[in-house]
Design a protein around this motif. Structure first.
Motif, short mmCIF file in Angstrom:
data_model
loop_
_atom_site.label_atom_id
_atom_site.label_comp_id
_atom_site.label_asym_id
_atom_site.label_seq_id
_atom_site.Cartn_x
_atom_site.Cartn_y
_atom_site.Cartn_z
N GLU A 171 0.82 -1.22 0.00
CA GLU A 171 0.00 0.00 0.00
C GLU A 171 0.85 1.27 0.00
O GLU A 171 0.35 2.35 -0.30
CB GLU A 171 -0.99 0.02 1.17
CG GLU A 171 -0.37 0.01 2.54
CD GLU A 171 -0.22 -1.39 3.13
OE1 GLU A 171 0.04 -1.48 4.33
OE2 GLU A 171 -0.36 -2.39 2.39
N GLU A 172 2.13 1.15 0.32
CA GLU A 172 3.03 2.31 0.28
C GLU A 172 3.71 2.47 -1.08
O GLU A 172 4.39 3.46 -1.33
CB GLU A 172 4.10 2.18 1.37
CG GLU A 172 3.56 2.14 2.78
CD GLU A 172 2.86 3.42 3.20
OE1 GLU A 172 3.12 4.49 2.62
OE2 GLU A 172 2.03 3.34 4.13
N MET A 173 3.51 1.49 -1.95
CA MET A 173 4.16 1.50 -3.27
C MET A 173 3.34 2.32 -4.25
O MET A 173 2.69 1.79 -5.14
CB MET A 173 4.32 0.07 -3.78
CG MET A 173 5.20 -0.79 -2.91
SD MET A 173 6.92 -0.36 -3.10
CE MET A 173 7.19 -0.91 -4.75
N ASP A 174 3.37 3.64 -4.08
CA ASP A 174 2.69 4.51 -5.03
C ASP A 174 3.61 5.67 -5.40
O ASP A 174 4.60 5.93 -4.73
CB ASP A 174 1.33 4.99 -4.52
CG ASP A 174 1.43 5.87 -3.29
OD1 ASP A 174 2.35 6.70 -3.21
OD2 ASP A 174 0.58 5.74 -2.40
N GLU A 175 3.26 6.32 -6.48
CA GLU A 175 4.12 7.38 -7.01
C GLU A 175 4.32 8.52 -6.02
O GLU A 175 5.39 9.13 -5.97
CB GLU A 175 3.54 7.91 -8.32
CG GLU A 175 4.47 8.86 -9.03
CD GLU A 175 3.97 9.25 -10.40
OE1 GLU A 175 4.27 10.39 -10.81
OE2 GLU A 175 3.30 8.45 -11.05
N THR A 176 3.33 8.80 -5.20
CA THR A 176 3.44 9.89 -4.23
C THR A 176 4.59 9.64 -3.25
O THR A 176 5.37 10.55 -2.96
CB THR A 176 2.12 10.05 -3.45
OG1 THR A 176 1.07 10.29 -4.37
CG2 THR A 176 2.20 11.19 -2.46
N ASN A 177 4.72 8.42 -2.76
CA ASN A 177 5.77 8.09 -1.80
C ASN A 177 7.16 8.05 -2.42
O ASN A 177 8.15 8.16 -1.71
CB ASN A 177 5.47 6.76 -1.11
CG ASN A 177 4.36 6.86 -0.11
OD1 ASN A 177 4.11 7.92 0.45
ND2 ASN A 177 3.66 5.77 0.11
N PHE A 178 7.22 7.85 -3.73
CA PHE A 178 8.51 7.73 -4.41
C PHE A 178 8.79 8.89 -5.35
O PHE A 178 9.67 8.82 -6.19
CB PHE A 178 8.57 6.40 -5.18
CG PHE A 178 8.72 5.22 -4.26
CD1 PHE A 178 9.97 4.76 -3.92
CD2 PHE A 178 7.61 4.59 -3.73
CE1 PHE A 178 10.13 3.68 -3.06
CE2 PHE A 178 7.75 3.51 -2.88
CZ PHE A 178 9.01 3.06 -2.54
N ARG A 179 8.08 9.97 -5.19
CA ARG A 179 8.23 11.14 -6.09
C ARG A 179 9.59 11.81 -5.95
O ARG A 179 10.22 12.18 -6.93
CB ARG A 179 7.12 12.15 -5.83
CG ARG A 179 7.17 13.35 -6.77
CD ARG A 179 5.96 14.24 -6.62
NE ARG A 179 4.69 13.56 -6.70
CZ ARG A 179 4.08 13.18 -7.84
NH1 ARG A 179 4.65 13.43 -8.98
NH2 ARG A 179 2.93 12.58 -7.81
N THR A 180 10.07 11.97 -4.71
CA THR A 180 11.35 12.65 -4.44
C THR A 180 12.08 11.89 -3.34
O THR A 180 11.47 11.11 -2.61
CB THR A 180 11.12 14.10 -3.96
OG1 THR A 180 10.47 14.06 -2.68
CG2 THR A 180 10.32 14.92 -4.95
N PRO A 181 13.39 12.12 -3.19
CA PRO A 181 14.09 11.52 -2.06
C PRO A 181 13.46 11.91 -0.71
O PRO A 181 13.38 11.08 0.20
CB PRO A 181 15.51 12.08 -2.20
CG PRO A 181 15.68 12.28 -3.67
CD PRO A 181 14.32 12.78 -4.12
N ALA A 182 13.01 13.14 -0.59
CA ALA A 182 12.38 13.58 0.66
C ALA A 182 11.10 12.80 0.94
O ALA A 182 10.84 12.41 2.09
CB ALA A 182 12.09 15.08 0.60
N SER A 183 10.29 12.54 -0.08
CA SER A 183 9.05 11.78 0.14
C SER A 183 9.35 10.33 0.50
O SER A 183 8.64 9.72 1.29
CB SER A 183 8.11 11.88 -1.06
OG SER A 183 8.66 11.27 -2.21
N ILE A 184 10.43 9.78 -0.05
CA ILE A 184 10.84 8.43 0.31
C ILE A 184 11.26 8.40 1.77
O ILE A 184 10.89 7.49 2.52
CB ILE A 184 11.98 7.94 -0.60
CG1 ILE A 184 11.48 7.78 -2.04
CG2 ILE A 184 12.56 6.62 -0.09
CD1 ILE A 184 12.58 7.53 -3.06
N ALA A 185 12.04 9.37 2.20
CA ALA A 185 12.48 9.44 3.60
C ALA A 185 11.29 9.55 4.55
O ALA A 185 11.27 8.90 5.61
CB ALA A 185 13.45 10.60 3.80
N LEU A 186 10.30 10.34 4.18
CA LEU A 186 9.09 10.46 5.01
C LEU A 186 8.37 9.12 5.12
O LEU A 186 7.91 8.73 6.20
CB LEU A 186 8.15 11.52 4.44
CG LEU A 186 8.57 12.97 4.63
CD1 LEU A 186 7.65 13.89 3.83
CD2 LEU A 186 8.55 13.34 6.10
#
Length: 76
Positions: A52-67
């Motif tokens: 459920e975390e595998m979406d474009e929003t979570n992987f858009r930027t390094p900062a969003s990945i860290a969050l």
């Protein structure tokens, strides 16, 4: 954590400058690269990234990945 995320991304694509707000889907990573990145992140941070975390929003930027990783690890 953000520097470690960027380090993982650089393992896949070290040909371009990357910062915390680099848009990763703008010709930076393709779908195969994303799968590779997920594996690197899971190994580096000793987590399993739920589907459920595998979406474009979570992987858009390094900062969003860290969050996202912080959330998975129980952070705020």
């Amino acid at each position: 954590m953000l520097n470690d995320v960027i380090s993982c991304i650089r393992q896949i694509n070290d040909q371009r400058k990357i910062s915390d707000d680099t848009e990763l889907f703008d010709d930076f990573l393709d779908s195969f690269d994303l799968l590779t990145l997920v594996g690197l992140l899971e190994d580096k941070f000793n987590v399993e990234i739920p589907g459920e975390e595998m979406d474009e929003t979570n992987f858009r930027t390094p900062a969003s990945i860290a969050l996202m990783l912080n959330k998975i690890r129980g952070g705020t």
